[in-house]
Scaffold this active site. Structure first.
Site, PDB file in Angstrom:
ATOM      1  N   TYR A  37       0.521  15.014  -7.469  1.00 41.39           N
ATOM      2  CA  TYR A  37      -0.604  14.375  -6.815  1.00 41.39           C
ATOM      3  C   TYR A  37      -1.169  15.282  -5.684  1.00 41.39           C
ATOM      4  O   TYR A  37      -0.502  15.519  -4.729  1.00 41.39           O
ATOM      5  CB  TYR A  37      -0.258  13.018  -6.176  1.00 41.39           C
ATOM      6  CG  TYR A  37       0.797  12.283  -6.896  1.00 41.39           C
ATOM      7  CD1 TYR A  37       0.471  10.867  -7.292  1.00 41.39           C
ATOM      8  CD2 TYR A  37       2.025  12.533  -6.701  1.00 41.39           C
ATOM      9  CE1 TYR A  37       1.318  10.127  -8.050  1.00 41.39           C
ATOM     10  CE2 TYR A  37       3.038  11.611  -7.205  1.00 41.39           C
ATOM     11  CZ  TYR A  37       2.800  10.435  -7.821  1.00 41.39           C
ATOM     12  OH  TYR A  37       3.641   9.776  -8.234  1.00 41.39           O
ATOM     13  N   HIS A  69      -1.564   1.597  -7.149  1.00 37.38           N
ATOM     14  CA  HIS A  69      -1.799   1.671  -5.749  1.00 37.38           C
ATOM     15  C   HIS A  69      -2.859   2.549  -5.729  1.00 37.38           C
ATOM     16  O   HIS A  69      -3.591   3.327  -6.084  1.00 37.38           O
ATOM     17  CB  HIS A  69      -0.609   2.935  -5.553  1.00 37.38           C
ATOM     18  CG  HIS A  69       0.749   2.572  -5.625  1.00 37.38           C
ATOM     19  ND1 HIS A  69       1.806   3.705  -5.758  1.00 37.38           N
ATOM     20  CD2 HIS A  69       1.469   1.397  -5.782  1.00 37.38           C
ATOM     21  CE1 HIS A  69       2.970   2.896  -6.062  1.00 37.38           C
ATOM     22  NE2 HIS A  69       2.865   1.671  -6.073  1.00 37.38           N
TER      23      HIS A  69
END
Length: 223
Positions: free
Chosen positions: A132, A62
């Site tokens: 993240y 991604h």
């Protein structure tokens, strides 16, 4: 902490110093001034996400279009994951190159991806949890995907058991070469200019954080 550039240019692996005693352990996961001094990169967190994963779940690869771009600081806070960073900046000296890290909470290893990278991982344990931290918020329509099984990339996913790809978008994602043809990938020169603008803004507001003895602090100076 030990901060080293990865095989993918401008991405970094961070290994903290762990202090252990009878209570357990303690370490610094991120220190802003030290990170900028060593890497020449500027990272200002604005959003934090977590993913919880079954064993053999694969999330990736991604990335986020530039603009707006999205740098990320990734750690594993439970379980273990095999983490992969992929350079998708068209024109980069390491375009199509990758690097791999084993992330697990006991060691505290983290990876930093600047704008222009793609990222993914496979969960090595049940109930793994990945953190993240991003420098831009999520903006619908800006993420993109690259086929994690692109044969030209030959990413080193574990082969003992077949990884499970949860999202259909990952299975349907284009190869890296096809994504370049479609024009969805960031350009290396644009990423370098973006890094330089971030650092110039940072130094103009925080002169105390100038980095003596590091003339190549700007990513653009590596040319």
């Amino acid at each position: 902490m030990e901060i080293e550039e990865m095989a993918v240019r401008d991405a970094y692996r961070i290994r903290p110093r762990i202090h252990s005693d009878e209570r357990g352990a303690f370490f610094e996961s991120f220190r802003d001034e030290e990170f900028t001094r060593v890497t020449g990169q500027v990272f200002r967190p604005v959003q934090t996400n977590f993913s919880v994963n079954h064993r053999n779940v694969l999330r990736g690869m991604h990335g986020v279009s530039l603009p707006p771009g999205q740098a990320k600081y990734v750690t594993c806070v439970r379980g273990a994951v095999l983490d992969v960073v992929l350079d998708v900046r068209v024109g980069s000296p390491t375009f199509g190159g990758h690097d791999v890290s084993l992330l697990e909470p006991g060691k505290g290893t983290a990876v930093f991806l600047p704008d222009g990278m793609a990222h993914g991982f496979v969960s090595l344990t049940d109930d793994s949890c990945v953190s993240y931290v991003f420098d831009t918020p999520y903006i619908p329509g800006t993420p993109f995907e690259i086929d994690p099984f692109d044969p030209d990339l030959a990413l080193p996913w574990p082969r003992t058991e077949e990884p499970v790809v949860v999202a259909p978008k990952d299975l349907q994602a284009p190869s890296l070469s096809r994504a370049a043809e479609l024009g969805i990938l960031p350009r290396y020169e644009d990423c370098l200019a973006h890094y330089t603008r971030q650092r110039s803004s940072f130094l103009s507001h925080s002169p105390r954080n100038a980095i003596p003895g590091r003339p190549s602090a700007f990513a653009g100076d590596k040319e």
